[in-house]
Design an enzyme around this catalytic site. Structure first.
Site, PDB file in Angstrom:
ATOM      1  N   GLY A  84     -82.344 -34.343 -73.516  1.00 34.69           N
ATOM      2  CA  GLY A  84     -81.533 -35.295 -73.561  1.00 34.69           C
ATOM      3  C   GLY A  84     -80.765 -35.436 -74.868  1.00 34.69           C
ATOM      4  O   GLY A  84     -81.402 -35.096 -75.877  1.00 34.69           O
ATOM      5  N   ASN A 136     -75.454 -27.054 -71.494  1.00 30.79           N
ATOM      6  CA  ASN A 136     -74.205 -26.560 -71.641  1.00 30.79           C
ATOM      7  C   ASN A 136     -73.817 -26.889 -73.289  1.00 30.79           C
ATOM      8  O   ASN A 136     -73.848 -28.062 -73.417  1.00 30.79           O
ATOM      9  CB  ASN A 136     -73.336 -27.518 -70.879  1.00 30.79           C
ATOM     10  CG  ASN A 136     -71.861 -27.309 -70.873  1.00 30.79           C
ATOM     11  OD1 ASN A 136     -71.377 -26.728 -71.960  1.00 30.79           O
ATOM     12  ND2 ASN A 136     -71.449 -27.069 -69.986  1.00 30.79           N
ATOM     13  N   PRO A 137     -74.065 -25.763 -73.959  1.00 33.13           N
ATOM     14  CA  PRO A 137     -73.990 -26.023 -75.450  1.00 33.13           C
ATOM     15  C   PRO A 137     -72.547 -26.670 -75.941  1.00 33.13           C
ATOM     16  O   PRO A 137     -72.388 -27.285 -76.891  1.00 33.13           O
ATOM     17  CB  PRO A 137     -73.907 -24.810 -76.145  1.00 33.13           C
ATOM     18  CG  PRO A 137     -73.706 -23.635 -74.955  1.00 33.13           C
ATOM     19  CD  PRO A 137     -74.160 -24.365 -73.516  1.00 33.13           C
ATOM     20  N   GLU A 170     -77.986 -40.467 -77.512  1.00 33.20           N
ATOM     21  CA  GLU A 170     -78.277 -41.253 -78.626  1.00 33.20           C
ATOM     22  C   GLU A 170     -78.740 -40.743 -79.887  1.00 33.20           C
ATOM     23  O   GLU A 170     -78.445 -41.013 -80.870  1.00 33.20           O
ATOM     24  CB  GLU A 170     -79.275 -42.480 -78.284  1.00 33.20           C
ATOM     25  CG  GLU A 170     -79.260 -42.548 -76.814  1.00 33.20           C
ATOM     26  CD  GLU A 170     -78.891 -43.747 -76.129  1.00 33.20           C
ATOM     27  OE1 GLU A 170     -79.009 -43.721 -74.779  1.00 33.20           O
ATOM     28  OE2 GLU A 170     -78.517 -44.442 -76.840  1.00 33.20           O
TER      29      GLU A 170
HETATM   30 MO1  MOS Z   1     -76.798 -46.049 -73.562  1.00 32.63          MO
HETATM   31  S1  MOS Z   1     -76.699 -47.661 -75.102  1.00 32.63           S
HETATM   32  O1  MOS Z   1     -78.237 -46.035 -73.068  1.00 32.63           O
HETATM   33  O2  MOS Z   1     -75.780 -46.499 -72.785  1.00 32.63           O
END
Ligand code: MOS
Length: 719
Positions: free
Chosen positions: A681, A610-611, A684
């Site tokens: 994913g 989902n862009p 982060e």
């Molecule tokens: Mo993230 S720090 O893996 O919730």
């Protein structure tokens, strides 16, 4: 069927959230609910010699004041195997079980009352006296120790060697030797941590803010010495967490203990201030980086050492030093990680834990080396491009980092940069441009899901995962609808309940690659069943066809469950997400303020489901990185061992006024070596690289390196 996958669908849970219908942990309405408030230690280390609960007990509405003197004894059974989010060594805090306190803010009593206000008011009347013990409140390198149980293969710390880095550094024609640090940071999610605990005989239901309901169940089962089957944990919505809700913190135990004590359901919601002491935080870290290179810009030695803080009762260790082992090609690499136990609550994962800080020091050092060599920072990185994962000596499952550099640089206009500091101005401000590489390992864990198709054409798909904001509800709904062959609106995706099929931790950017594959597998298994019913005509790809199929067989519903788990791909490939971040800053030399008018990031996150939501995650990560670079820090009182700015007025996080133009580019990428979905994913990766890009831009503006984050006005004016 890929009608929905890849489309910028708006959040399916958006209407519930913006109309207030989404129910968060503290908001469940239970009959006869009582309210709890914590009393916490004012001492960093010591023993409670007396605790006076008499005033609090007499206050109106107070049902109980529970301290170590009258709390039920808890068995605190050791976990057979530490789940990935718990420290690998040490023992979790045992609450209200004895008179020793190990940090300021440790719960020493809990007041239960008819209302929240009565509980908090009475909690303020509990007083304790202490026999003080010796304290450690500083990141004292002399006390640094290796983690007890380093697990090098998982990237966990200790010491690693590739080639002979010390010798190569000593022999290097060009050397860089510098120290970097960042302060302790706090998650500061909008939703405070809260738990409602309700006992029904020997069964316990917990409504909890959690990124991993299965782990809450396991932890509380061990603490109370009860069967996991007797505990149910419910957490349908999480109002931001950033890692703080990965572990099960002591207040969950206290809520359950208090509910047992008063024989009523009890709600325990932490105050904003308690969130700085009663859950985890990103530990402060000091790093020492040494780089060696040839005059034509080839890295010959990388040495990166980190010292992080932990508590005295647990060793929380981070993967801080994975980036220096993986980001660039270099034959000689040494990393060494050490911990300093301090009298504080335990740190925990926060927004790219370890990786963000390792990338920060490494990417500023790389910029410094490029500058010393007089080579453009992008060009220097390309000259040292890691064609394979030299840490594991394996090919990458996918890597589009060159495209990230190229696309972000083009968009940013990098070719117009003045390499000489101070070369660009905007009014009174000096303009600087800087960049950095973003990196985060891609991981996947076993996950299960259940799919049910009903006779009316509606479907329910469920798994015990979480959605703390990244869009799990939406991405999973898209995948389920596509795989089942029904419209988006016909699918209800449910999560956050231990009664649902098991899911792994909702963290480490793993949810899509883990749970996404499980959802697809469950929906495929359901179609297999339908295929048995459909016979030679095959399963229809449209809703009326599916409804007719179930009707023909007189079925109210068809359901299937499936598990999806990783194979040996991480033994055959290095797996990671990559990115490139470019930043423009305006530094006011008179005021020492830094503005960030532009951030451009390009990210290789594998296949994008989902862009719209992926972009939303990217710009969210950029804002987090901006906070890390310029604003976020716990002001630590090293005499008293406490955070002084434990509130949102004094702990600064970026607000809208701090954020100007953010641009996230999702580079074309698919990773079917890593998992069937092809996604790596997001999460982060979007934060990593931002802080060093900003720090490098500040250098490009003023010609002075600030190596200690956050880059605050006083550092710019006084350094
Ligand atoms: Mo993230 S720090 O893996 O919730």
């Amino acid at each position: 069927m890929n009608a929905l996958t890849g489309l910028p669908i708006s959040r399916v849970d958006g209407p519930e959230k913006v109309t207030g219908q989404a129910v968060y942990a503290a908001e469940f309405r239970l009959k006869n609910l009582a309210y709890a408030a914590l009393v916490t230690s004012t001492q960093g280390h010591g023993w409670i010699t007396a605790i006076d609960t008499s005033h609090a007990s007499r206050m109106p509405g107070v049902l109980a004041v529970i301290t170590h003197e009258n709390a039920m004894r808890l068995p605190y059974k050791p976990l057979q195997e530490h789940p990935v989010v718990d420290p690998q060594s040490g023992e979790r805090l045992h609450v209200l079980q004895g008179n020793e306190v190990l940090f300021v803010g440790q719960p020493i009593a809990v007041v239960v009352a008819e209302t929240q206000e009565q509980a908090r008011g009475a909690a303020g009347l509990v007083t304790a006296t202490y026999a003080p013990g010796p304290t450690h409140f500083t990141l004292d390198r002399k006390r640094a120790e290796p983690p007890d149980d380093p697990v090098e293969a998982s990237g966990r710390p200790g010491e690693t060697h590739r080639g002979d880095a010390e010798a190569a550094f000593a022999a290097a024609p060009v050397q860089l030797d510098a120290h970097y640090s960042h302060e302790r940071e706090h998650h500061n999610a909008m939703e405070p941590h809260a738990t409602i605990a309700a006992w029904d005989g020997d069964r316990l239901t917990l409504y909890d803010k959690s990124q991993w309901v299965d782990n809450v169940r396991s932890e509380i089962a061990h603490v109370f010495g009860m069967a996991e089957a007797k505990i149910r944990v419910i957490s349908p919505f999480v109002g931001g967490a950033f890692g703080s809700a990965l572990r099960t913190w002591p207040h969950v135990t206290i809520a359950a203990l208090a509910a047992k004590h008063v024989g009523r359901p009890v709600r325990l919601e932490l105050t904003r201030r308690q969130l700085y002491f009663s859950i985890g935080f990103r530990p402060c870290t000091e790093q020492h980086v040494r780089l060696g290179a040839t005059a034509d810009g080839k890295l010959t030695a990388i040495i990166q050492e980190a010292v992080g803080q932990t508590s005295v009762y647990e060793q929380y260790a981070e993967v801080t030093l994975e980036p220096p082992r993986k980001l660039y090609s270099c034959p000689n690499v040494m990393t060494r990680y050490r911990l300093v136990p301090m009298h504080t609550n335990s740190p925990c994962p926060m927004r790219a834990p370890g990786t963000a800080t390792g990338v920060m020091a490494h990417e500023i050092a790389i910029d410094e080396m490029a500058d010393a060599l007089d080579i453009d920072p992008v060009e220097f990185r390309l000259r040292n491009y890691a064609e394979h994962d030299e840490d594991k000596n394996l090919p990458w499952s996918s890597k589009e980092l060159r495209a990230c550099y190229r696309m972000a640089a083009e968009k940013f206009g990098w070719s117009q940069r003045s390499a000489k500091p101070g070369g660009m101005r905007h009014g009174q401000a000096v303009v600087g441009w800087g960049m950095a590489t973003a990196f985060y390992p891609a991981n996947r864990a076993a996950a299960s899901a259940q799919a049910v198709l009903y006779a009316n054409g509606s479907a329910v798909v469920r798994t015990a995962t979480s959605d703390m904001g990244p869009g799990t509800y939406t991405a999973m709904t898209q995948l389920a609808a596509d795989t089942l062959g029904v419209p988006l609106d016909n699918v209800d995706f449910e999560l956050g309940d231990t009664d649902m099929p098991k899911a792994p931790v909702h963290g480490g950017s793993t949810t899509l690659a883990s749970v996404g594959n499980a959802v697809v597998a469950a929906c495929q298994a359901l179609r297999e069943k339908l295929s048995g019913l459909a016979g030679p005509d095959g399963v229809p790809d449209n809703l009326p066809g599916l409804v007719a199929l179930l009707a023909r067989h007189g079925l109210q519903s068809v359901q299937a469950e499936a598990e999806s788990k990783p194979g040996d791909e991480t033994k055959r490939f290095g797996t990671a997400a990559f990115g490139a971040v470019f930043a423009e800053v305006r530094v006011d030399p008179l005021l020492g303020t830094v503005r960030v008018p532009r951030l451009v990031g390009a990210y290789d996150i594998g296949r994008v489901i989902n862009p719209k939501i992926a972009r939303s995650q990217c710009i969210g990560g950029m804002v987090g990185g901006l906070g890390m670079a310029l604003l976020e820090q716990a002001e630590w009182d090293a005499k008293l061992g406490r955070v002084m700015n434990a509130n949102l007025a004094e702990y600064l996080v970026p607000v809208n006024a701090d954020v100007e133009h953010l641009e996230a580019i999702l580079v074309p990428s698919e990773d079917f070596h890593f998992n069937p979905l092809g996604s790596k994913g997001v999460a982060e990766i979007a934060l990593t690289g931002v802080a060093p890009a900003i720090a490098n831009a500040v250098y490009n503006a003023i010609g002075r390196r600030i190596r200690d984050l956050p880059i605050t006005p006083e550092k710019l004016l006084l350094a």
